[in-house]
Design a protein around this motif. Structure first.
Motif, short mmCIF file in Angstrom:
data_model
loop_
_atom_site.label_atom_id
_atom_site.label_comp_id
_atom_site.label_asym_id
_atom_site.label_seq_id
_atom_site.Cartn_x
_atom_site.Cartn_y
_atom_site.Cartn_z
N PRO A 103 0.77 -1.20 -0.04
CA PRO A 103 0.27 0.18 0.16
C PRO A 103 0.89 1.23 0.02
O PRO A 103 2.33 1.32 0.90
CB PRO A 103 -0.86 0.22 1.48
CG PRO A 103 -0.45 -1.70 2.09
CD PRO A 103 0.39 -1.71 0.88
N LEU A 104 0.35 2.48 -0.82
CA LEU A 104 0.62 3.84 -0.61
C LEU A 104 -0.05 4.76 -0.85
O LEU A 104 -1.02 4.88 -1.36
CB LEU A 104 1.37 3.46 -2.06
CG LEU A 104 2.41 5.05 -2.52
CD1 LEU A 104 3.52 5.37 -1.38
CD2 LEU A 104 2.99 5.34 -3.60
N ARG A 105 0.28 5.70 0.17
CA ARG A 105 -0.38 6.26 0.51
C ARG A 105 0.36 7.90 0.53
O ARG A 105 1.82 7.97 0.85
CB ARG A 105 -1.42 7.00 2.27
CG ARG A 105 -2.74 6.08 1.98
CD ARG A 105 -3.04 5.98 3.12
NE ARG A 105 -3.87 6.25 3.17
CZ ARG A 105 -5.02 6.21 3.04
NH1 ARG A 105 -5.99 5.48 2.35
NH2 ARG A 105 -6.04 7.75 3.24
N VAL A 106 0.15 8.97 -0.74
CA VAL A 106 0.67 10.42 -0.92
C VAL A 106 -0.15 11.20 -0.27
O VAL A 106 -0.99 11.44 -0.13
CB VAL A 106 1.13 10.94 -2.12
CG1 VAL A 106 1.14 11.86 -2.31
CG2 VAL A 106 1.24 8.80 -2.71
N ALA A 107 1.04 11.76 0.97
CA ALA A 107 0.96 13.10 2.14
C ALA A 107 1.27 14.45 0.92
O ALA A 107 1.85 14.79 0.38
CB ALA A 107 2.13 12.67 2.82
N ALA A 108 0.59 15.50 1.64
CA ALA A 108 0.71 16.62 0.65
C ALA A 108 1.86 17.05 1.14
O ALA A 108 2.50 17.88 0.13
CB ALA A 108 -0.58 17.64 1.22
N SER A 109 2.47 16.85 1.58
CA SER A 109 3.91 17.79 2.10
C SER A 109 4.38 16.44 3.42
O SER A 109 4.23 16.06 3.24
CB SER A 109 3.94 19.24 2.86
OG SER A 109 4.02 19.13 3.75
N ALA A 110 5.90 16.97 3.91
CA ALA A 110 6.88 16.40 4.39
C ALA A 110 6.41 17.00 5.91
O ALA A 110 6.38 16.57 6.93
CB ALA A 110 7.88 16.67 4.69
N HIS A 111 5.86 17.47 6.45
CA HIS A 111 4.58 18.69 7.38
C HIS A 111 3.95 17.33 8.38
O HIS A 111 3.43 16.74 7.86
CB HIS A 111 4.33 19.90 7.17
CG HIS A 111 5.09 21.22 7.38
ND1 HIS A 111 5.70 21.20 7.92
CD2 HIS A 111 5.86 21.17 5.90
CE1 HIS A 111 6.94 22.48 6.95
NE2 HIS A 111 6.12 22.28 5.64
N ASP A 112 4.34 17.48 9.64
CA ASP A 112 3.68 16.90 10.54
C ASP A 112 2.69 16.40 10.68
O ASP A 112 1.85 15.39 10.76
CB ASP A 112 4.18 17.11 11.94
CG ASP A 112 5.44 17.03 12.59
OD1 ASP A 112 6.09 16.12 11.94
OD2 ASP A 112 5.85 17.60 13.18
#
Length: 232
Positions: free
Chosen positions: A213-222
């Motif tokens: 599974p892969l999920r993409v975050a909007a940025s590296a921020h917490d």
């Protein structure tokens, strides 16, 4: 869920605290170690002319901490009129600790967002200093030069893959915040373990090498990394 944070030692705690508050069980194993580089004589000569620069950009909180330490040894009082640029909130916080006023993009938290800052639009006959790691994206330097700036890049650290990285048994998700981090650990992540990637640039090599599974975050921020996790 058990969530593995792979940020370097000393940079993991805020994200782990956020995961705990959200009801997850955070784990930590660094993908990379940060190794400071000695400040060369050539770099010192550049820093001695800091007041000639239009803007100083820090690529990370590590870059800000190490570069500003070197600058403070040369400048007992900070030069005025410079734009102190941060790629994100953690870097901006480090700049603020040195009693400087950082400029940070309203959103995006990457090179593209920094390039949209108003102070980086008209750069003919202006100098921009990039404080960064030994390796990294060249988009910022290339685009600033195309806009007419004289760009000087100084490395203040290198990222070294951790030989002790371990993905614990029972781990549900691994959080990966850079392409280099993924390259360091890609062979150690079981296919059943999910990956949260900090943006599409990080997700691209994960998608090519990882069958889970892969999920993409909007940025590296917490908050963005936490929001990318599936609901429990």
């Amino acid at each position: 869920m058990q969530v593995l944070v792979t940020r370097p030692l000393g940079q993991q705690q805020a994200l782990m605290d956020a995961l705990s508050r959200a009801g997850h069980r955070p784990l930590h194993s660094p993908a990379l170690h940060i190794e400071p580089l000695p400040v060369s004589d050539a770099s010192r000569r550049v820093l001695m002319d800091l007041d000639l620069f239009h803007a100083v950009f820090f690529a990370s909180s590590n870059a800000a901490r190490l570069a500003l330490t070197a600058m403070a040894d040369i400048w007992p009082q900070w030069p005025v009129g410079l734009h102190w640029l941060a790629v994100g909130k953690a870097t901006a916080a480090e700049i603020s600790r040195w009693h400087l006023q950082p400029t940070v993009p309203d959103g995006g938290f990457n090179s593209e967002a920094v390039l949209a800052l108003p102070c980086l639009q008209q750069l003919a006959e202006k100098k921009v200093l990039l404080c960064r790691g030994e390796s990294g994206r060249e988009l910022l330097a290339k685009t600033l030069a195309e806009r007419g700036a004289e760009v000087v890049s100084l490395p203040f650290y290198r990222r070294v893959p951790s030989t002790a990285f371990h993905c614990p048994e029972g781990c549900d998700w691994v959080m990966v915040t850079s392409v280099e981090s993924w390259q360091a650990i890609s062979g150690h992540i079981p296919s059943a373990v999910g990956v949260v990637a900090a943006g599409e640039r990080v997700a691209t090599p994960v998608r090519a090498q990882h069958g889970g599974p892969l999920r993409v975050a909007a940025s590296a921020h917490d908050e963005d990394m936490l929001a990318a996790l599936p609901s429990m």
